[in-house]
Design an enzyme around this catalytic site. Sequence first.
Site, PDB file in Angstrom:
ATOM      1  N   GLY B  56       0.501  -6.645  -1.159  1.00 34.69           N
ATOM      2  CA  GLY B  56       0.706  -5.200  -1.260  1.00 34.69           C
ATOM      3  C   GLY B  56      -0.205  -4.536  -2.280  1.00 34.69           C
ATOM      4  N   CYS B  57      -1.061  -5.324  -2.921  1.00 37.33           N
ATOM      5  CA  CYS B  57      -2.011  -4.720  -3.854  1.00 37.33           C
ATOM      6  C   CYS B  57      -3.366  -4.630  -3.169  1.00 37.33           C
ATOM      7  CB  CYS B  57      -2.155  -5.552  -5.119  1.00 37.33           C
ATOM      8  SG  CYS B  57      -0.664  -5.563  -6.104  1.00 37.33           S
ATOM      9  N   GLN B  58      -4.065  -3.533  -3.395  1.00 43.71           N
ATOM     10  CA  GLN B  58      -5.376  -3.352  -2.792  1.00 43.71           C
ATOM     11  C   GLN B  58      -6.381  -4.303  -3.448  1.00 43.71           C
ATOM     12  OE1 GLN B  58      -7.056   0.508  -3.319  1.00 43.71           O
ATOM     13  NE2 GLN B  58      -8.267   0.400  -1.454  1.00 43.71           N
TER      14      GLN B  58
END
Lengths: 406, 145
Positions: B56-58
């Site tokens: 969920g982290c870019q």
Amino acid sequence: MIDVEQLRSEFPILSTEVNGHPLVYFDNAATNQKPKVVTDALTEYYDGYNSNVHRGAHALADKATQEFERTRELIKDFINSPKTEQVIFTKGTTEGINLVANTFGRANITEGDEIIVSTMEHHSNIVPWQMIAQEKGAVVRPIPITDEGEIIFEEFEKMLSDKVKIVSVVHASNALGTINPIEKIIEKAHEVGAKVLVDGAQSAAHLPIDVQQLNCDFFVTSAHKMFGPTGMGFLYGKEDILNDMPPFLGGGEMIKEVSFDGTTFNTLPYKFEAGTPNIADTVAFAKALEFINKYGKENIAAHEIALLEYATEKLTSEIPSAKIIGQAKNKVSVLSFVIENIHNYDIGMMLDARGIAVRTGHHCTQPLMARYNLEGTVRASFSVYNTFEEVDKFIEALKRIVKMFG
Amino acid sequence: MTVATKSIEEVQNDIIEDFDLLDGDRESTIFYIMELGQELPPLDEKFMVDENLIKGCQSKVWLTTDFIDGKVIFQSDSNTDITKGLISLLIRVLNGRSPQEIINADLFFFDKIGMNGVIGSQRSNGFASMIKQMKFYALAYSAKN
Ligand SMILES: Cc1ncc(COP(=O)(O)O)c(C=O)c1O
């Protein structure tokens, strides 16, 4: 010579501020800004003659149809298509490629066949081909490129055989700027009987496009990269090929006659335009094409290339820890780079704090990034309304970033 | 090992005070976060594996934990300095706490320093994923205890 200050005044967005700074918009390869004539055309359509095209027998429908078809005429001249019917409206480059993959591809590609793309393709010119290849048991093969970002032509020649049904390549790379030797590619591909699709997303507004001289089989592009609206574009195809292709979407407008015993299809271009089209954006696209014609594509390109050369020279001389990705001899105005020890996202955010908009990341070209062993780059892409002062601001901002974090 | 002497609330108030000094200037805020990021000790390479990546982290964010004397110790790293700076703030607040404290923690500093507006929605979602993952580890340790 273009009077850039005068031209800028046609774009309301260019006098806005972002994060307390005057906007410096260097994300033109993603989408460029719209002159007021284009946005005005949208309201004029909805407020003045909104109506469905080709259907109603009344004054508004007639006006809408005329304006809608006028865009097709303008595109025909813009790319020198032999006939207007060879211009098919799409919602953009992506749809154009998918249309060809799903119709020409599905009808002509069989097991063991090959589809050639290049290493520098946008995902939209890879994935549709992979989908059809998987369905048919064919393979997608990428043409390798050099460290500078140029197609290795001898390798391409070696890949050619009668197994190759289509060569689908980008005219100008969105991630590197490279202008590919498309005429030579088309000529060679035709020698083995392959058809050629040209992804013109980054070229249509910047390079001369003459589909007859190029002799390409298909040409696709998006209006939003040509000062036009989003969700609008076109596909050009050779007449006999388009006629032989099965339709893509089924529905209204694309038929001649429908009965439960069978349906006959309409003629070109309507065969490929099922359903109520994007009328407003099609009509507004005409204004974008006229805008380009008014200033002249060569004049627009000359200013953009001057900006590219200026920025390239400054980046190289003033920021030694920057490395330019994409050093082809022939480029459109795309400057992609990385800076030692600073992540591209962080650079993008720091520039944004100063109102400077660039693109960071993989630019929808992950196989290309893998080729350079990079996660992504910072990409500044210039348009005709950008100025040398803006480039100076950008370089100053980068210098500050490097001084603090490099 | 870090033993927390201030409460979670107090540390957050300290952070809010630090950011107040930046007067809401966007560029200074980003520069400050990047500096914090550069000061965060790098994670041992052996922990920088896919299993430790936060979804969920870019950008890439690795998170590992230890459980010593009933306290959770987080170690983390990222490929971008801004993300590292954000992590370092979370570590400053949550390191050396008991699992229950972490589970119950009301993390209000992020909103108070107006970070959402500075880093944008994508990174804010990433930040939320980091918190979720840290709480998830705390929950696992509390179950073990
Ligand atoms: C080279 C290239 N091909 C295809 C596309 C896809 O265009 P669209 O998203 O308008 O369909 C882009 C857009 O970024 C591009 O740069």
